[in-house]
Write a protein that holds these residues in place. Structure first.
Motif, PDB file in Angstrom:
ATOM      1  N   GLU A  74       1.093  -0.827  -0.304  1.00  0.00           N
ATOM      2  CA  GLU A  74      -0.281  -0.147  -0.010  1.00  0.00           C
ATOM      3  C   GLU A  74       0.789   1.256  -0.170  1.00  0.00           C
ATOM      4  O   GLU A  74       1.963   1.238   0.217  1.00  0.00           O
ATOM      5  N   LYS A  77      -0.302   7.067   3.806  1.00  0.00           N
ATOM      6  CA  LYS A  77      -1.602   7.894   3.923  1.00  0.00           C
ATOM      7  C   LYS A  77      -1.056   8.984   4.549  1.00  0.00           C
ATOM      8  O   LYS A  77      -0.990   8.711   5.965  1.00  0.00           O
ATOM      9  N   LYS A 145      -2.562  15.360  -0.700  1.00  0.00           N
ATOM     10  CA  LYS A 145      -1.856  14.250  -0.279  1.00  0.00           C
ATOM     11  C   LYS A 145      -0.603  13.266  -1.224  1.00  0.00           C
ATOM     12  O   LYS A 145       0.160  13.124  -0.253  1.00  0.00           O
ATOM     13  N   GLN A 149       2.471  11.682  -0.184  1.00  0.00           N
ATOM     14  CA  GLN A 149       3.000  10.584  -0.526  1.00  0.00           C
ATOM     15  C   GLN A 149       4.176  10.303  -1.389  1.00  0.00           C
ATOM     16  O   GLN A 149       5.570   9.642  -1.322  1.00  0.00           O
ATOM     17  N   GLN A 179      -6.169   9.012  -6.828  1.00  0.00           N
ATOM     18  CA  GLN A 179      -4.884   9.522  -6.472  1.00  0.00           C
ATOM     19  C   GLN A 179      -3.886   8.781  -6.751  1.00  0.00           C
ATOM     20  O   GLN A 179      -2.026   8.659  -6.503  1.00  0.00           O
ATOM     21  N   GLU A 180      -3.877   7.469  -6.367  1.00  0.00           N
ATOM     22  CA  GLU A 180      -2.627   6.586  -5.952  1.00  0.00           C
ATOM     23  C   GLU A 180      -2.168   6.180  -7.554  1.00  0.00           C
ATOM     24  O   GLU A 180      -0.965   6.048  -7.591  1.00  0.00           O
ATOM     25  N   GLN A 265       3.037   1.432   7.298  1.00  0.00           N
ATOM     26  CA  GLN A 265       2.919   2.792   7.322  1.00  0.00           C
ATOM     27  C   GLN A 265       3.642   3.566   9.098  1.00  0.00           C
ATOM     28  O   GLN A 265       4.751   4.293   8.977  1.00  0.00           O
ATOM     29  N   SER A 295     -13.192  13.735   1.700  1.00  0.00           N
ATOM     30  CA  SER A 295     -13.310  12.807   1.286  1.00  0.00           C
ATOM     31  C   SER A 295     -14.168  11.814   2.660  1.00  0.00           C
ATOM     32  O   SER A 295     -14.461  10.798   1.563  1.00  0.00           O
ATOM     33  N   ASP A 343     -11.261  11.192  -4.618  1.00  0.00           N
ATOM     34  CA  ASP A 343     -10.307  10.454  -5.045  1.00  0.00           C
ATOM     35  C   ASP A 343     -10.664   9.121  -5.339  1.00  0.00           C
ATOM     36  O   ASP A 343      -9.976   8.130  -5.062  1.00  0.00           O
ATOM     37  N   ASN A 372     -13.911   5.156   5.136  1.00  0.00           N
ATOM     38  CA  ASN A 372     -12.901   5.982   6.269  1.00  0.00           C
ATOM     39  C   ASN A 372     -13.949   7.377   7.225  1.00  0.00           C
ATOM     40  O   ASN A 372     -14.394   8.394   6.447  1.00  0.00           O
TER      41      ASN A 372
END
Length: 471
Positions: A74, A77, A145, A149, A179-180, A265, A295, A343, A372
């Motif tokens: 991943e 974030k 973001k 990142q 976004q990724e 993370q 978001s 996103d 989330n």
């Protein structure tokens, strides 16, 4: 080498397997580097074995300084308020400076800064072109973001001994969000070969149609998981001993040269942040930080029996397992609903109304996606007139608009206690979030007076907390 006119050329050699991606090295000529951006879809009989062998062989080559390699499950974030504040300021400075210079941590190396500025402008232009109703808040949310990142990945992977002539392989698993995907594209603009391992699910169609990455189909999708990449697993005892001795001899060396490991993370720095947050009073956020919480607010389109859209509203994520709070007058008006999330290029369809209350005008619908949720205020202090608030919703279908105001009063409408606030809202804002300056939901936008100016009403947190119990 001058980096001002650096450019990349994509997938110049025709490769058809993961092994070929790993073994090919893009050359560099006249400031143009051959870069590979591929998407491996599904698995074949040797897929998991190939991953294991790649981890083993490229860890050794990384230690020898031949290349740089990492495989992550991943991408990072942004979580902590201080990070949001830091990168919000960087973005603001970038915009004020005409988008000509960007001062993230990685750009302390001037060469990286020159390349990154061009890459950010390129990716932002692409993002705006394929974003419906993009506004300054959505743009800023995306860029904050992205900058965080990039900085995190660069710091953990590429900051040491960076050399454009070096072969760099970065593998990311199961990318699904826009976004990724744009972050991965940004890395390729910096001269990094990127491979997306889509062994569980492929990209949404709208991202595939951008034709940024070359597709290599191996076979069907798999429920099996790859192992977590850990370089230490492939370092023999003698190598570990040699690295330890070298570290003691030179205090400036804190980890093996060009060996990179980014699969979690959490780290010591982040743990310290978490401890500080747990042991301190919550801090008020600024409006820019609150805007990033968009978001967790969705736009809901209401469809009739003919599948036509007959109206739009908003909703607040309140449960990780797909639960979304909205107004009953939004949920009761349709045959089914389509939900859009910032996103996320996918549209989620549902006809699940989990519960509703006509008196308080509240309802909960559910979509098939992990969410989330926003925290709901617990009432530790009484709300007061003059208190600052921020409203997030989709007025007139303008996705996730953000406005600010104050609490202007408290009203009882048909036996229901409601919050009167001045943050501008319009039709389509119903079901959106009204937040305090800590980012907590104090109300859900419910009604406004068309013949009045910024006279808007929200059902308060007390009713929300009672209604959402169990979700």
């Amino acid at each position: 080498m001058s980096y001002n006119d650096f450019s990349v050329r994509y997938n110049i050699m025709d490769i058809s397997s993961l092994r070929e991606f790993l073994n090919i090295k893009g050359g560099i000529n006249n400031n143009r580097k051959d870069v590979y951006f591929i998407r491996v879809v599904g698995v074949n009989s040797t897929f998991f074995e190939d991953i294991e062998n790649a981890d083993k062989s490229f860890t050794k080559m990384s230690l020898d300084g031949v290349c740089k390699y990492n495989r992550v499950k991943e991408l990072p974030k942004i979580v902590f308020p201080e990070d949001i504040e830091y990168y919000s300021k960087l973005y603001n400075d970038w915009v004020k400076g005409g988008r000509k210079r960007i001062d993230v941590k990685a750009s302390k190396n001037n060469n990286v800064g020159e390349m990154l500025n061009y890459a950010c402008n390129t990716v932002l232009s692409l993002f705006k072109n394929c974003s419906v109703n993009c506004n300054e808040f959505i743009e800023k949310n995306f860029m904050v973001k992205l900058l965080y990142q990039f900085d995190k990945i660069w710091e953990d992977n590429f900051s040491e001994n960076w050399n454009l002539k070096l072969s760099v392989k970065f593998i990311v698993e199961n990318v699904l969000k826009r976004q990724e995907y744009f972050l991965c594209y940004l890395l390729t603009l910096m001269g990094i070969d990127v491979c997306l391992l889509q062994y569980k699910k492929d990209l949404p169609d709208e991202l595939i149609k951008l034709n940024l990455s070359k597709e290599i189909v191996l076979g069907p999708f798999s429920d099996k998981n790859t192992s977590i990449y850990s370089p230490e697993k492939y370092i023999d005892s003698e190598a570990k001993k040699e690295i330890t001795q070298e570290t003691h001899m030179n205090k400036n060396i804190s980890k093996p040269p060009v060996l990179i490991s980014y699969h979690k993370q959490s780290n010591k720095k982040n743990n310290l942040k978490e401890d500080n947050i747990k042991n301190s009073e919550p801090l008020e956020k600024n409006f820019e930080e609150l805007a990033l919480l968009a978001s967790s607010v969705v736009m809901i389109s209401i469809h009739d029996d003919r599948e036509e859209i007959i109206g739009t509203g908003s909703g607040i994520m309140i449960g990780e397992k797909g639960y979304i709070l909205t107004n009953n007058h939004v949920a009761s008006g349709g045959r089914f609903y389509s939900v859009r999330i910032e996103d996320d290029s996918e549209t989620y369809f549902t006809d699940e109304v989990i519960k509703y209350n006509t008196v308080f005008d509240l309802a909960i619908i559910r979509i098939d996606r992990k969410l989330n949720p926003l925290p709901v205020y617990n009432g530790q202090k009484k709300l007061v007139r003059g208190q600052k608030v921020v409203a997030i919703g989709s007025p007139l279908g303008l996705f996730n608009s953000v406005s600010d105001g104050i609490i202007s009063g408290f009203r009882n409408i048909d036996g229901v206690d409601m919050i009167q606030f001045t943050a501008p809202i319009s039709h389509g804002s119903s079901g959106g979030a009204v937040l305090n300056m800590f980012g907590e939901v104090i109300g859900i936008s419910t009604a406004g007076f068309d013949n009045g100016q910024n006279i808007n009403l929200a059902v308060g947190y007390e009713f929300i907390n009672n209604f959402k119990r169990g979700f």
